[in-house]
Write a protein that holds these residues in place. Structure first.
Motif, PDB file in Angstrom:
ATOM      1  N   PRO A 157       0.832  -1.208   0.000  1.00  0.00           N
ATOM      2  CA  PRO A 157       0.000   0.000   0.000  1.00  0.00           C
ATOM      3  C   PRO A 157       0.866   1.257   0.000  1.00  0.00           C
ATOM      4  CG  PRO A 157       0.078  -0.936   2.185  1.00  0.00           C
ATOM      5  CD  PRO A 157       0.783  -1.923   1.301  1.00  0.00           C
TER       6      PRO A 157
ATOM      7  N   ALA B  14      -6.333   1.088  -7.262  1.00  0.00           N
ATOM      8  CA  ALA B  14      -6.991   0.737  -6.004  1.00  0.00           C
ATOM      9  C   ALA B  14      -7.375  -0.727  -5.949  1.00  0.00           C
ATOM     10  CB  ALA B  14      -8.228   1.617  -5.803  1.00  0.00           C
ATOM     11  N   CYS B  15      -7.640  -1.341  -7.114  1.00  0.00           N
ATOM     12  CA  CYS B  15      -8.050  -2.742  -7.156  1.00  0.00           C
ATOM     13  C   CYS B  15      -6.973  -3.645  -7.746  1.00  0.00           C
ATOM     14  CB  CYS B  15      -9.345  -2.887  -7.955  1.00  0.00           C
ATOM     15  SG  CYS B  15     -10.784  -2.120  -7.166  1.00  0.00           S
TER      16      CYS B  15
ATOM     17  N   THR C  19       2.546  -7.356   2.067  1.00  0.00           N
ATOM     18  CA  THR C  19       1.399  -7.995   2.721  1.00  0.00           C
ATOM     19  C   THR C  19       1.405  -7.811   4.235  1.00  0.00           C
ATOM     20  OG1 THR C  19       2.598 -10.097   2.863  1.00  0.00           O
ATOM     21  CG2 THR C  19       1.259  -9.712   0.885  1.00  0.00           C
TER      22      THR C  19
ATOM     23  N   PRO D 258      -0.787  -2.629   6.628  1.00  0.00           N
ATOM     24  CA  PRO D 258      -2.252  -2.518   6.539  1.00  0.00           C
ATOM     25  C   PRO D 258      -2.683  -2.093   5.145  1.00  0.00           C
ATOM     26  CG  PRO D 258      -1.415  -1.430   8.517  1.00  0.00           C
ATOM     27  CD  PRO D 258      -0.222  -1.772   7.687  1.00  0.00           C
ATOM     28  N   ALA D 259      -3.571  -2.860   4.547  1.00  0.00           N
ATOM     29  CA  ALA D 259      -4.029  -2.560   3.196  1.00  0.00           C
ATOM     30  C   ALA D 259      -4.976  -1.359   3.211  1.00  0.00           C
ATOM     31  CB  ALA D 259      -4.726  -3.768   2.595  1.00  0.00           C
ATOM     32  N   GLN D 260      -4.921  -0.566   2.143  1.00  0.00           N
ATOM     33  CA  GLN D 260      -5.835   0.564   1.992  1.00  0.00           C
ATOM     34  C   GLN D 260      -7.115   0.096   1.314  1.00  0.00           C
ATOM     35  OE1 GLN D 260      -2.462   3.112   0.211  1.00  0.00           O
ATOM     36  NE2 GLN D 260      -3.823   4.624   1.158  1.00  0.00           N
ATOM     37  N   ARG D 261      -8.226   0.468   1.880  1.00  0.00           N
ATOM     38  CA  ARG D 261      -9.502   0.050   1.337  1.00  0.00           C
ATOM     39  C   ARG D 261      -9.895   0.912   0.152  1.00  0.00           C
ATOM     40  NH1 ARG D 261     -13.318  -1.016   6.686  1.00  0.00           N
ATOM     41  NH2 ARG D 261     -12.012  -2.658   7.626  1.00  0.00           N
ATOM     42  N   PRO D 262     -10.311   0.305  -0.955  1.00  0.00           N
ATOM     43  CA  PRO D 262     -10.772   1.101  -2.098  1.00  0.00           C
ATOM     44  C   PRO D 262     -12.103   1.771  -1.791  1.00  0.00           C
ATOM     45  CG  PRO D 262     -11.111  -1.243  -2.497  1.00  0.00           C
ATOM     46  CD  PRO D 262     -10.327  -1.152  -1.220  1.00  0.00           C
TER      47      PRO D 262
ATOM     48  N   PRO E   2     -16.238  -1.298  -3.991  1.00  0.00           N
ATOM     49  CA  PRO E   2     -15.820  -2.706  -3.984  1.00  0.00           C
ATOM     50  C   PRO E   2     -15.148  -3.084  -5.304  1.00  0.00           C
ATOM     51  CG  PRO E   2     -18.066  -2.470  -3.157  1.00  0.00           C
ATOM     52  CD  PRO E   2     -17.678  -1.137  -3.722  1.00  0.00           C
ATOM     53  N   CYS E   3     -14.143  -3.923  -5.228  1.00  0.00           N
ATOM     54  CA  CYS E   3     -13.429  -4.355  -6.423  1.00  0.00           C
ATOM     55  C   CYS E   3     -14.073  -5.597  -7.017  1.00  0.00           C
ATOM     56  CB  CYS E   3     -11.970  -4.661  -6.091  1.00  0.00           C
ATOM     57  SG  CYS E   3     -11.031  -3.228  -5.558  1.00  0.00           S
TER      58      CYS E   3
END
Length: 567
Positions: A467, A507-508, A530, A533-537, A540-541
């Motif tokens: 991220p 983002a996806c 990995t 912390p992943a960033q949320r799009p 939804p992807c």
């Protein structure tokens, strides 16, 4: 005043060397145990110190490998002049030539951090001595400038801490004119150019301060009947001034190109207002302060931008400065000038607001009228000059207090008072307080720097690392000092719209649209951390196609997922 002007004190090499040594020891003691962890830990936090470590490393790398493309750094590829997206600490380039890789970058930053405090002490000491303070009182002045409590919160801003060139410039210029030494005058302007090369936040302040002091000197010369001035001093001043102006213009060119190419880099009035604040900022100390951290927590918690708005100058320093207003060792015009300067600078440090009475504060005139001033984001940076004026007055106050005790109780008692005043300033400016989690500290915060994951170095560039939150990009920049691969990631005082668009497009990732976009740009590798912390799009992807369908090669390297896009 004329007598004072001619009374330049004797300063031997031994005294200067002892003052420099005292400054170095002071920095080591104040920020203990950081000197035990050079290269593994970094001062204050894992925020701005990481990209600033990268900056100095890049400066040395660029000078050695691509001096004609100095500002074309490896961050925010392929945007030009990316080193000029923030103050580039160019004055520390020689240090960047020593060592390579992330460990060397952190060692370098730690040492420069300590050096900045030591140089601030030396500069404050020498200027106070030149103005007339005795050695032990000048030590109070040097400590008051280098160890003012507000500096504790600036541990992540090396370009703000590196202010020793300001008093050193004034010392060299004043001594050069007093002793009619053209070399010192040129050296003073060279020091000013070096200070400018560390960043415009302080460099611009120094430039305008020199203009004001020059105007005051010219007015005094005119009122004194225009006495004859040695030609060599005039020539040295003109040559030195031209050197300083020329260096400043050269340093400013890439920054003006950045402003033209990136409107989002402009410091708008809204931005200035965000970092402006009420007068209670002067009552807020850093939470790491030994004496004032807990005591001022109620004031500090009500501020919007704590690192930029904790401007507590120190109670001991203020009391000594008030006493210094009456010390006759300084001529009356100097004392008045320093006192007025403190008040004016304090008001200007408040900045301005976009509504209410705060919109009419004087800082707005500086912002709208002075060339270059719109590039300064934080009005509180003027507190550097405020604390310098307070430190010089504090030296006078210390001299006055010690002299009074000496007269009544003898020389030994006067010396004990002088030592106690130095100690009071140092204790008040120490950072053995509490950390950001509220736990007790054995010393100034020094978090451990995260190590680069195995397998990150040597990947085909250009690359994108995900991220890409600000705290992630800071780490990526530091890790990139191992070879300086070109990458889209970066971290500066503003985020280029190009990079924002890339992050939206990816983002996806991995999906067809993001892969197509990255291949258009020329990206060869995407690294997904990995363990971050992943960033949320935003939306939804959809289900991701297989790597084979996308023409990708995927490889697992510990916590890394490496995608090769080809090309």
């Amino acid at each position: 005043m004329a007598t004072w002007w001619r009374s330049s004190p004797q300063l031997g090499g031994r005294e200067v060397a002892l003052a420099a040594l005292a400054g170095a020891l002071l920095a080591v003691v104040l920020f203990w145990p950081l000197p035990l962890h050079l290269g593994t830990d970094i001062p204050l936090d894992l925020g701005d110190p990481l990209p600033q470590s990268w900056q100095v490393a890049w400066d040395g790398h660029a000078l050695a490998t691509q001096p004609l493309d100095f500002y074309q750094s490896n961050q925010f590829w392929p945007l030009p002049d990316s080193l000029a997206f923030s103050d580039a600490l160019i004055g520390y380039t020689p240090a960047g030539l020593i060592g390579s890789g992330p460990h060397a970058a952190v060692v370098r930053y730690d040492l420069l951090f300590l050096f900045a405090f030591a140089l601030a002490f030396l500069g404050g000491y020498l200027l106070a001595r030149e103005l007339g303070a005795p050695p032990w009182a000048a030590a109070v002045g040097g400590a008051a400038f280098a160890c003012a409590p507000w500096r504790l919160e600036q541990g992540g801003h090396l370009h703000v801490l590196s202010s020793g060139g300001i008093p050193l410039t004034l010392f060299l210029l004043l001594r050069g004119w007093r002793r009619e030494r053209p070399g010192l005058i040129v050296g003073g302007f060279a020091m000013a150019a070096w200070q400018m090369s560390l960043g415009f936040s302080l460099g611009l302040q120094l430039a305008y301060l020199l203009l004001i002091l020059g105007a005051v000197a010219a007015a005094w010369w005119w009122r004194a009947g225009r006495p004859a001035i040695p030609r060599r001093l005039v020539v040295a001043t003109l040559v030195g001034g031209a050197l300083f102006a020329g260096a400043s213009l050269v340093l400013a060119r890439p920054y003006t190109r950045v402003l033209d190419a990136h409107p989002e880099a402009e410091r708008t009035s809204v931005t200035i207002a965000r970092y402006s604040g009420p007068p209670r900022m002067f009552l807020a100390a850093s939470e790491t302060s030994l004496v004032w951290g807990r005591a001022t927590s109620g004031v500090r918690d009500g501020l919007r931008a704590v690192p930029e708005q904790t401007l507590f100058p120190g109670l001991a320093i203020v009391l000594l400065a008030l006493a210094g207003l009456g010390w006759r060792g300084y001529p009356r015009p100097l004392r008045i000038g320093l006192g007025v300067g403190v008040l004016v600078l304090a008001v200007l440090s408040l900045g301005f607001q976009e509504d209410g009475a705060g919109r009419f504060l004087p800082y707005r005139l500086l912002y709208e009228l002075l060339p270059g001033w719109q590039g300064i984001r934080v009005p509180g940076r003027l507190h550097t000059l405020t604390t310098l004026a307070l430190a010089l007055l504090a030296a006078g106050g210390a001299a006055r207090a010690a002299a009074a005790v000496h007269t009544r109780r003898g020389r030994r008692a006067g010396a004990m008072v002088a030592a106690a005043l130095v100690l009071a300033v140092l204790v008040e400016g120490s950072g053995f307080g509490i950390d950001r989690g509220g736990e007790a500290l054995a010393g100034y915060p020094h978090p451990t720097v995260p190590k680069a994951p195995a397998g990150l170095a040597g990947l085909p560039a250009p690359l994108l690392q995900l991220p890409a939150a600000p705290e992630d990009n800071r780490r990526y920049l530091l890790w990139s000092t191992d070879g300086f691969p070109r990458m889209l990631n970066g971290r500066t005082s503003f985020e280029p719209s190009f990079f924002q668009d890339v992050l939206k497009a990816t983002a996806c990732f991995p999906d067809r649209g993001s892969v197509t976009r990255l291949r258009e740009i020329g990206v060869r590798t995407v690294v997904v951390h990995t363990d971050r912390p992943a960033q949320r799009p935003v939306a939804p992807c959809p289900p991701a196609p297989s790597t084979a369908e996308l023409g990708l090669e995927r490889e697992r390297r510990g916590p890394l997922l490496v995608y090769r896009l080809g090309g």
